[in-house]
Structure formats: C-alpha cells, structure tokens
Scaffold this active site. Structure first.
Site, PDB file in Angstrom:
ATOM      1  N   LYS A 202       0.843  -1.201   0.000  1.00 13.38           N
ATOM      2  CA  LYS A 202       0.000   0.000   0.000  1.00 13.38           C
ATOM      3  C   LYS A 202       0.879   1.252   0.000  1.00 13.38           C
ATOM      4  O   LYS A 202       0.673   2.166  -0.772  1.00 13.38           O
ATOM      5  CB  LYS A 202      -0.928  -0.028   1.218  1.00 13.38           C
ATOM      6  CG  LYS A 202      -1.835   1.184   1.295  1.00 13.38           C
ATOM      7  CD  LYS A 202      -2.840   1.067   2.419  1.00 13.38           C
ATOM      8  CE  LYS A 202      -3.600   2.374   2.585  1.00 13.38           C
ATOM      9  NZ  LYS A 202      -4.597   2.326   3.646  1.00 13.38           N
ATOM     10  N   GLU A 208      10.665  -4.846   4.319  1.00 19.97           N
ATOM     11  CA  GLU A 208      10.776  -6.249   3.900  1.00 19.97           C
ATOM     12  C   GLU A 208      10.343  -6.416   2.443  1.00 19.97           C
ATOM     13  O   GLU A 208      11.016  -7.086   1.647  1.00 19.97           O
ATOM     14  CB  GLU A 208       9.888  -7.155   4.774  1.00 19.97           C
ATOM     15  CG  GLU A 208      10.264  -7.214   6.236  1.00 19.97           C
ATOM     16  CD  GLU A 208       9.466  -6.239   7.080  1.00 19.97           C
ATOM     17  OE1 GLU A 208       9.213  -5.096   6.609  1.00 19.97           O
ATOM     18  OE2 GLU A 208       9.083  -6.597   8.202  1.00 19.97           O
ATOM     19  N   GLY A 261      -4.890  -1.919   4.791  1.00 21.67           N
ATOM     20  CA  GLY A 261      -4.114  -3.057   4.305  1.00 21.67           C
ATOM     21  C   GLY A 261      -4.777  -4.393   4.611  1.00 21.67           C
ATOM     22  O   GLY A 261      -4.918  -5.251   3.734  1.00 21.67           O
ATOM     23  N   ARG A 262      -5.219  -4.580   5.867  1.00 20.79           N
ATOM     24  CA  ARG A 262      -5.766  -5.891   6.242  1.00 20.79           C
ATOM     25  C   ARG A 262      -7.190  -6.099   5.711  1.00 20.79           C
ATOM     26  O   ARG A 262      -7.783  -7.142   5.942  1.00 20.79           O
ATOM     27  CB  ARG A 262      -5.694  -6.077   7.757  1.00 20.79           C
ATOM     28  CG  ARG A 262      -6.280  -4.947   8.573  1.00 20.79           C
ATOM     29  CD  ARG A 262      -5.867  -5.073  10.037  1.00 20.79           C
ATOM     30  NE  ARG A 262      -6.301  -3.952  10.862  1.00 20.79           N
ATOM     31  CZ  ARG A 262      -5.616  -2.819  11.006  1.00 20.79           C
ATOM     32  NH1 ARG A 262      -4.488  -2.639  10.358  1.00 20.79           N
ATOM     33  NH2 ARG A 262      -6.059  -1.855  11.795  1.00 20.79           N
ATOM     34  N   GLU A 347      -4.536  -6.611  14.881  1.00 20.97           N
ATOM     35  CA  GLU A 347      -4.068  -5.283  14.471  1.00 20.97           C
ATOM     36  C   GLU A 347      -5.213  -4.270  14.601  1.00 20.97           C
ATOM     37  O   GLU A 347      -4.989  -3.091  14.836  1.00 20.97           O
ATOM     38  CB  GLU A 347      -3.528  -5.308  13.035  1.00 20.97           C
ATOM     39  CG  GLU A 347      -2.226  -4.553  12.882  1.00 20.97           C
ATOM     40  CD  GLU A 347      -1.596  -4.627  11.493  1.00 20.97           C
ATOM     41  OE1 GLU A 347      -2.281  -4.375  10.506  1.00 20.97           O
ATOM     42  OE2 GLU A 347      -0.391  -4.926  11.418  1.00 20.97           O
ATOM     43  N   HIS A 378      -4.342 -33.105  17.831  1.00 19.78           N
ATOM     44  CA  HIS A 378      -3.197 -33.882  18.305  1.00 19.78           C
ATOM     45  C   HIS A 378      -2.063 -32.989  18.782  1.00 19.78           C
ATOM     46  O   HIS A 378      -0.946 -33.445  18.979  1.00 19.78           O
ATOM     47  CB  HIS A 378      -2.724 -34.827  17.197  1.00 19.78           C
ATOM     48  CG  HIS A 378      -3.808 -35.784  16.795  1.00 19.78           C
ATOM     49  ND1 HIS A 378      -4.009 -36.992  17.429  1.00 19.78           N
ATOM     50  CD2 HIS A 378      -4.792 -35.685  15.871  1.00 19.78           C
ATOM     51  CE1 HIS A 378      -5.060 -37.595  16.892  1.00 19.78           C
ATOM     52  NE2 HIS A 378      -5.553 -36.825  15.947  1.00 19.78           N
ATOM     53  N   LYS A 488       9.596  -0.851  13.911  1.00 19.56           N
ATOM     54  CA  LYS A 488      10.111  -0.617  12.552  1.00 19.56           C
ATOM     55  C   LYS A 488      11.165   0.476  12.577  1.00 19.56           C
ATOM     56  O   LYS A 488      12.217   0.364  11.953  1.00 19.56           O
ATOM     57  CB  LYS A 488       8.971  -0.152  11.631  1.00 19.56           C
ATOM     58  CG  LYS A 488       8.025  -1.207  11.159  1.00 19.56           C
ATOM     59  CD  LYS A 488       7.086  -0.576  10.126  1.00 19.56           C
ATOM     60  CE  LYS A 488       5.869  -1.427   9.868  1.00 19.56           C
ATOM     61  NZ  LYS A 488       4.887  -0.782   9.000  1.00 19.56           N
TER      62      LYS A 488
HETATM   63  O1  F6P Z   1       3.405  -3.574   9.784  1.00 22.55           O
HETATM   64  C1  F6P Z   1       2.052  -3.477   9.674  1.00 22.55           C
HETATM   65  C2  F6P Z   1       1.580  -3.017   8.327  1.00 22.55           C
HETATM   66  O2  F6P Z   1       1.588  -1.641   8.284  1.00 22.55           O
HETATM   67  C3  F6P Z   1       0.216  -3.594   8.054  1.00 22.55           C
HETATM   68  O3  F6P Z   1      -0.801  -2.891   8.596  1.00 22.55           O
HETATM   69  C4  F6P Z   1       0.217  -3.693   6.575  1.00 22.55           C
HETATM   70  O4  F6P Z   1      -0.754  -4.582   6.145  1.00 22.55           O
HETATM   71  C5  F6P Z   1       1.620  -4.163   6.310  1.00 22.55           C
HETATM   72  O5  F6P Z   1       2.400  -3.494   7.276  1.00 22.55           O
HETATM   73  C6  F6P Z   1       2.146  -3.920   4.934  1.00 22.55           C
HETATM   74  O6  F6P Z   1       2.101  -2.576   4.547  1.00 22.55           O
HETATM   75  P1  F6P Z   1       2.250  -2.155   3.043  1.00 22.55           P
HETATM   76  O7  F6P Z   1       1.114  -2.735   2.277  1.00 22.55           O
HETATM   77  O8  F6P Z   1       2.231  -0.668   3.042  1.00 22.55           O
HETATM   78  O9  F6P Z   1       3.561  -2.696   2.537  1.00 22.55           O
END
Ligand code: F6P
Length: 532
Positions: A202, A208, A261-262, A347, A378, A488
């Site tokens: 987003k 990452e 995002g979620r 979240e 199990h 972060k």
């Molecule tokens: O670290 C949490 C977060 O901000 C989430 O809310 C989000 O879904 C994810 O990182 C990824 O963010 P982006 O889509 O901006 O890479």
C-alpha cells in the site's frame, strides 16, 4: 462518551454474569429442547450454531442492548457511507465499496467509478495472462510470485489457497518474510522468463517488501537483462513510488488510502487470486462478501451473524476473563485462516486507548490463534479440554468437500462434531481425576455449504464485520496500527550499526549485548564485508 463499564447495559451484564455463574451449557440444553433452533441462524451459504455457549436469551438481549447503547447502528452507517471513521488517520474506511454497487462519496467524489475501472483493469490483465495474450520474455507466464507482507500478503495467500480446487491459471507463490532462505526456496524452481512478479505494498515503503522486491528484480535482471521490466507488476496506493521502482505505468494497479491493508484483498491486492482462478470467480468472491455486507447492514443485531459473533466474544473476554480465542478450521484449504484473522483482529482491536485518546476501561482485543483440525486435536486440544484456561472457539467446516472420498470427509466431520460436544459436555464425574473433563467449554460452529469463491467472500466479510462491531463496542479505532511503527523505526536505526564490527553503545544494555554477540558470532563473510 460514557465509559463503557459505566453504561447501563454493561452494569446489567455484570449482574447477569453472576446469575450465570452456576449455569452449564449442557443444563441450558436440558431446559430448552429447541435450543439449537433458537441459537442458530443461516446467512447465505453459512450456518452459525452458537447454542454451545454459556448464554441464554437474557444474555443475548443484554449484549444486543450494549451494542445499541454504544451506537453500533450509527457507526455502521458511517462505515458504509464513507464517513471518516479512521479518526487518527482522518480516512474513510471503504473496503465494502470494493464489493459494492451503490455510489459512495468521499470528500464529495463518488468512489465507485474508480473501483469499477480498477476491476476492469484486473479483468483485462488477468484474462490476458491466463489466455497467454500477455506474456513474459519466455512466453506464457507459468508462475506468479506475489511479494508483500501483512495485509498485502495474508488475504491473497489465504484466498488463493482456499480456492485451490478452482485453480486453472499460472501457479502462484508468495514471498513475504525478509529471511532470504524463504525467498531462495521460492525462486529456486522458477524460470525468470516465464515468471510474473507482483510487488504489493500500500505504502511502497515497507522495508521487507522493498528488499524482497529488489532481490527478485536482480534475479530477473541477471537472467533477462534490461528487459526484465516485462515481468513486473505493482499494486499500490503510492503509484509514484511503484513507478520509481521500475514498473511500467500500465502495469501499476492502484488502490486508495480508504482501503486498509488488512481489508485490501478485495482490491487489486487480490490480483493473484484472479490470476489463479479467473476474474469471474474473483467477482463471485466479491458478491459473496457484498451479500454479507447487506446482511450486516439490514439484520437486527439479534439476527446478525457478525454482531452475534462479536457479542459472544465480548461476553467471554470481558465477563469471563478469557484472553484468547481459537479459530479451528476443519478444512485444510482454510489452514491459513487463523493467521489471516490474527492480523485482521489483533491489528484492529489490539488497542489500549479509545478513539478519542482516553484509556480504555476494560480488556480489548483477544489473542487469536488456532490451526486446522484434525491436526490441531493432536497438538493443543489437550489444553482446550482439560487446561485451566477458558478458550472460546470457532469451529469451521464445509458440508461438501471438493474431493469425492466420502469416508475421509465423514471422519473429518465426525471429529468436528465430537470435539464441540466433548468441550461442552466433558466427563465431569469420571472416577479417575486424570480422566475428568470439566466440560462447559464454549464453541461456535460455522458450517459452510461448500467452500466456493462466493462463500469464502461471505466468511471473510463475516469476520471483518465481527471485528468492526467489537471495536465499536470497545470504543477503539479498528483501522490504524500505530503499535507496529516503533519497532520498525528502531530496526531502521539498528541496521547501519550492523555494517561494521565495532561494539555498540546506543541502546539498552541487553540490546547492546545482543548486537555485540551477533557481530562476534555472525558468519565470517558477513564479518569481513558487512551484510550484503
Ligand atoms: O506492519 C504493519 C503493516 O503496516 C500492516 O498494517 C500492513 O498490512 C503491512 O504493514 C504492509 O504494509 P504495506 O502494504 O504498506 O507494505
């Protein structure tokens, strides 16, 4: 706003809780022969049985009253009508518009034309890839790698896995973790010339995702040279950054700041789903979610599946002190549901201040965990049955599997039914204390007719609305996540300190010690050249 714990409904629930102290779920069934009929309901392709809970009609009435007192109806109208209910970020929250039909206005502009245009873009691109009209350097795309994390990863991965029986497009792979071992494992069997790479973020700033995307772009460039861009696609609300990364303008799929995002798998973030199963099925998933939206909007709280799940969760969280909630899909294709719901729920509801900045006055989000049955039986079911903690559960299964081996499905379903019955009834009078099960352990059962794109859409929207309803009752903002930022920022500060072997001193003693230990013990090639 009145403090939650001071509202009349909360107080009434508090005293009602005392009257329920000696009740048992099994006893409630003895008192009401039609309890299953009274405490179950159907919405679309889903049946919810909530009769195996420590609730009676008074409980449900008081809980619904609490939702009314907390203004759930009004908040729902704001949600669906584009109100800026994400107060801390001053944003509308319109994942429902992504699967809607009616005009919805944000700052006076109807968002639906953009939503439809984005869906059309997804349609023409995914149809083109699946038909072999849109190709990579080496011809037809055989594989897709989706690079994203959190909300830009979990939903598409869950849906792609859940709809695997419908997959008739390129194979879709997911890379999220920054651990290079995971990325190397994903890339190893793939041919860069026939692999489509989708970078999903987003913000297009998530470290990452950017690091993984760069490594995959290098992998492409090493194999294909300057024309590697033909393999790249991006999905982002930050289209400028995606273009800077080297993605061609016509291959950038936008979405908007009013999609959290979620809550984003319904947008172009769901592109891998469309590539795997086709856009018609993606649209069927949207229709299923829309049907759940309409149910949530129109049903009375006492007859609303998302509201009932929310209220029952609050009952155990706030009146029984249950800290966690287990999600137990008896369906391998939903094995990723607990992970998806962990982000969606934790979240959204893992907050300790109210939307207005004041501290909350009761516990909020529950710890969501779980795994697919029967495997889970199990591993951790021992604790559910005989442990000291109360863990409310959601059992989820499909009546009709996608395979035709009835004997396996019968065993699976027999275990599903047996576990919910055993949790409720227990074996409280066994002579041997080790064989004594207290019982009285609650569960919701969700039976899906068949796990199709349509019913999957319903199921996921059901949980989205459950989480929203709980957040409204607790008075928190479900749509921000400031709690993930501190770590972060600190990681970004620590990273340059790993470039050399000098001892560090800028952190607390434990962190200094750990960093120094790592530097002294990391692989020789890292020690000599610094991390690559
Ligand atoms: O670290 C949490 C977060 O901000 C989430 O809310 C989000 O879904 C994810 O990182 C990824 O963010 P982006 O889509 O901006 O890479």
């Amino acid at each position: 706003m009145t403090k939650l714990t001071e509202t009349p409904a909360w107080r009434a629930l508090h005293s009602h809780r005392q009257t329920m102290s000696h009740a048992s779920i099994a006893g409630l069934f003895e008192a009401d022969a039609a309890r299953f009929q009274h405490f179950s309901l159907r919405a679309g392709g889903l049946l919810l049985d909530y009769s195996k809970n420590l609730v009676n009609r008074d409980t449900m009435h008081l809980l619904a009253e609490l939702a009314r007192e907390r203004g759930l109806g009004e908040r729902m109208r704001e949600l669906f009508n584009g109100g800026k209910i994400n107060l801390t970020e001053n944003r509308a929250v319109l994942h429902t518009a992504l699967r809607g039909e009616q005009p919805v206005f944000v700052d006076g502009v109807d968002v639906m034309p953009q939503v439809r245009a984005a869906l059309d873009h997804m349609q023409s691109f995914s149809d083109g890839v699946r038909a072999g009209r849109i190709c990579g350097q080496g011809g037809r795309y055989t594989d897709v790698i989706h690079i994203g994390i959190g909300g830009s990863h979990l939903g598409p991965m869950l849906a792609t896995r859940a709809l695997a029986p419908y997959a008739d497009g390129p194979s879709v792979h997911f890379a999220s973790n920054i651990d290079m071992a995971a990325l190397q494992r994903t890339l190893a069997p793939l041919n860069p010339a026939t692999t489509l790479v989708i970078v999903v973020s987003k913000t297009f700033t998530t470290s990452e995702t950017l690091a993984n995307a760069k490594s995959v772009r290098d992998w492409l460039t090493r194999a294909l040279g300057a024309t590697a861009a033909q393999q790249l696609v991006a999905v982002s609300a930050n289209t400028g950054r995606a273009a800077e990364f080297g993605v061609a303008a016509e291959r950038i799929f936008p979405f908007w700041d009013w999609v959290g995002g979620r809550y984003s798998l319904w947008s172009a973030v769901g592109l891998p789903i469309a590539l795997a199963v086709g856009m018609d099925r993606f649209r069927a998933m949207l229709r299923g979610a829309h049907e759940m939206d309409e149910h949530f909007r129109n049903a009375a709280f006492e007859k609303s599946m998302p509201v009932l799940l929310a209220l029952i969760g609050i009952w155990y969280n706030n009146f029984f002190g249950a800290a966690s909630h287990a999600v137990l899909p008896y369906d391998e294709s939903l094995a990723l549901l607990p992970a998806f719901l962990q982000q969606l729920d934790m979240e959204s509801c893992g907050k300790s201040v109210c939307a207005d900045g004041s501290p909350v006055d009761c516990d909020t989000g529950m710890i969501i965990w779980g795994a697919a049955g029967t495997d889970a039986q199990h591993s951790f079911f021992q604790l559910l049955h005989q442990g000291t903690r109360l863990v409310p559960t959601d059992f989820i299964a499909a009546c009709q599997p996608h395979h035709t081996v009835e004997s396996h499905h019968a065993i699976l379903m027999a275990n599903f039914f047996a576990q919910t019955a055993a949790l409720m009834n227990g074996a409280p009078f066994a002579d041997n204390p080790h064989e004594r099960f207290p019982g009285n352990r609650p569960s919701n059962s969700l039976l899906i007719d068949r796990l199709t794109p349509h019913s999957l859409g319903q199921l996921l929207a059901l949980y989205e609305h459950k989480v929203f309803a709980q957040s409204v009752i607790w008075g928190i903002n479900a749509f921000d996540q400031p709690g993930v930022e501190l770590g972060k920022k600190l990681a970004a500060r620590i990273l340059p300190d790993l470039d050399d072997n000098a001892p560090v001193s800028g952190y607390d003693a434990s962190t200094n010690g750990l960093i120094d230990f790592y530097k002294a013990n990391r692989e020789a090639q890292f020690r000599e050249r610094g991390p690559q």
